[in-house]
Design an enzyme around this catalytic site. Sequence first.
Site, short mmCIF file in Angstrom:
data_model
loop_
_atom_site.label_atom_id
_atom_site.label_comp_id
_atom_site.label_asym_id
_atom_site.label_seq_id
_atom_site.Cartn_x
_atom_site.Cartn_y
_atom_site.Cartn_z
CD GLU A 106 -2.38 2.46 -3.47
OE1 GLU A 106 -3.40 3.14 -3.63
OE2 GLU A 106 -1.78 2.38 -2.38
CG ASP A 120 -1.77 1.20 1.37
OD1 ASP A 120 -2.61 1.39 0.47
OD2 ASP A 120 -1.62 1.96 2.34
#
Length: 735
Positions: free
Chosen positions: A466, A413
């Site tokens: 990401e 993330d």
Amino acid sequence: MTEASLLIDEPTAQAIAQGQHGDPFSVLGLHEVDGKLVMRAMRPEADSVEVIDAKTGRTLVALDRVHDGLFAGVIPRRKKRFAYRLRMTRGSDVWEEQDAYAFGAKLGEMDEYLLGEGTHNQLWDALGAHVCTHEGVEGTHFAVWAPNAARVSVVGDFNGWDGRRHVMRRRGATGVHEIFLPGLGDGTVYKYEILDSAHQLLPLKADPVGFGAELPPATASVVRDLRGYEWSDAGWLSKRGAKQKIDQPISIYEVHLESWRRVPEEGNRSLTYLEHASMLVDYAKDMGFTHIELTPISEYPFGGSWGYQPVGLFAPTSRFGAPQEFRAFVDACHKAGLGVIIDWVPGHFPTDQHGLGRFDGSALYEHADPKEGFHPDWNTLVYNYGRTEVQNFLIANAKFWFEEYHIDGLRVDAVASMLYRDYSRKEGEWVPNQHGGRENLEAIAFMQHMNEVVYAADDSILTAAEESTAFPGVSAPTSSGGLGFGFKWNMGWMNDTLRYMAEDPINRKYHHDKMTFGLHYAFSENFILPLSHDEVVHGKGSLLGKMPGDDWQRFANLRAYYGFMWGHPGKKLLFMGGEFAQSEEWNNESSLDWHLLEYGPHQGMQSLVRDLNTLYRATPALYEKDASQDGFRWIDGGNAADSVFSWVRYGKDGSAPVLVVSNFTPVPRTGFRIGVPQAGHWTEKLNTDASLYGGTDTGTPGGAHSEDISMHGCPYSIEITVPPLATVFFELTLG
């Protein structure tokens, strides 16, 4: 020397009784003093304490109370250590226990060396709470890193949350504290009580390497015995590497377990891990996905964070069951042929008092300077990637999920927030790197090292970043200077194409480049095309809600868009609810709107996504050369006037090419001639305008045979009918 003087001196007794002594193992338990065996026990909950011979059960001595809660005595006629138990009384209550201070250290010299060096890649084997047999006795071994603490104790119901009772042993210069507590096992609730270097009491801390946690809003760690699970996924693991390569079909169903499906008859509760192992697994398999990706399941205190503010990185959240039940969920996925990816959050951690922040009274895991150690966007703390022990903690955690839970992939993330020191910061609010630049060199080195370690341990797994910027080489090997991820989310493609789709079809010709721009860089990384949870929250509405027009047009637009996505180079990711066109914005506190499947348009969307996955997995041209320029050819990427896009996808030698045509206007195009690179019959394989999906059944159902009419730079062409707001797939018949 009198017998009383052998027991303990007043300063030592006072330090033990106040929980201020730095080395209680040198005082408590059995010790030889001037040729006699002295026993000392800190038992403030007891009125009296006796020493019992563990072999015979005979009382050897009743200890004297020498200070508040501290008992001591000389063992008569004994000069050598022996196995003993303590018998306590309080009023009419009598109980016996083994003494934690009767046991030696459990961590070995190699553990101590690796912990001190910050290179213990099996960190979870050394730290945390382990149910085990130590010196022939069943109990739990606790170990925690707190180098700047004056004292660390394990506290829980088992000792009345009294930090004086079980002060831990400090292991030299490693900064690790450990203790074995006999008789404790799975389900024991505990925290660490810590005095900082100034002997000030800190808020109770959860275990950074704890394997379980209480159900929020409670915040204690829970001892979990990870031994004994019998995996049945050897067949899957042996084939996993082949299924997760860049030349394979990967279609990911992203799921937030708490809100995928709830049980209204039982207080609207979420499903358990075991219920998901049946219902979610069966559903994802039926829908044709290859992987399930879970929003973070590492324990997190605030449900509204969706798991992106974790406290217990080594603990599957207790919201859905125990760790062994999470293993059963993963096992069930593998039995069904589904990979499991979990979202992993090494970019930041919350400021909750029981968490990692100022863990031992110092900035241990985070940077001390808030310009480096605090995220203004999320009010979270940033890991100090330049500290070896912190890198070790995070990399070991990545390995932990692969090894202990057989996870198939990690989606990392917020990588952009890690890469740049000025991420979401104004001038003067960030610290440049050693060269005066904005790149976070320590974070870059951490990500490279993490990928090297996990892929070296098992090259069948995958990692995905990401990453929302144009940082080069995210999925390039570290040997060539890349970050070493297996895949990168294509955030630019997602943003551009969704902006295009939000336009009224009459205006789309002015924004044509938003759909074509992604092909300028589509092969620079190993891309995943994400339509994730981030696109359906915070007022963004649902995917269906982004589409313009009346109800029919909105559904048709979304169907055409899905067709465009599945025909485009890149692996696929779709957040739950998108597969049946959830109407409302996602709400993490309620179930998906499954009742919508009572209505035809939503049923049609679900059928389309299922068929797109089926076509994708059965058609090598749609995935084999995802990261290769020679796997894609525009036929006509410049037809802005008609808002029609056409291209060909190629697989490896022997695979039939596929022609994809997307029309993003509500105008059907009849007698539409389009160039094709090879002669033969082009069979219509899937049409998003089929009545099965809620469309008008406009198209070229029999396909079209090529003619010797050159067009679009191709030697041949076919004449087709292009349906309104639709994407159509044609495959060349070979042989």
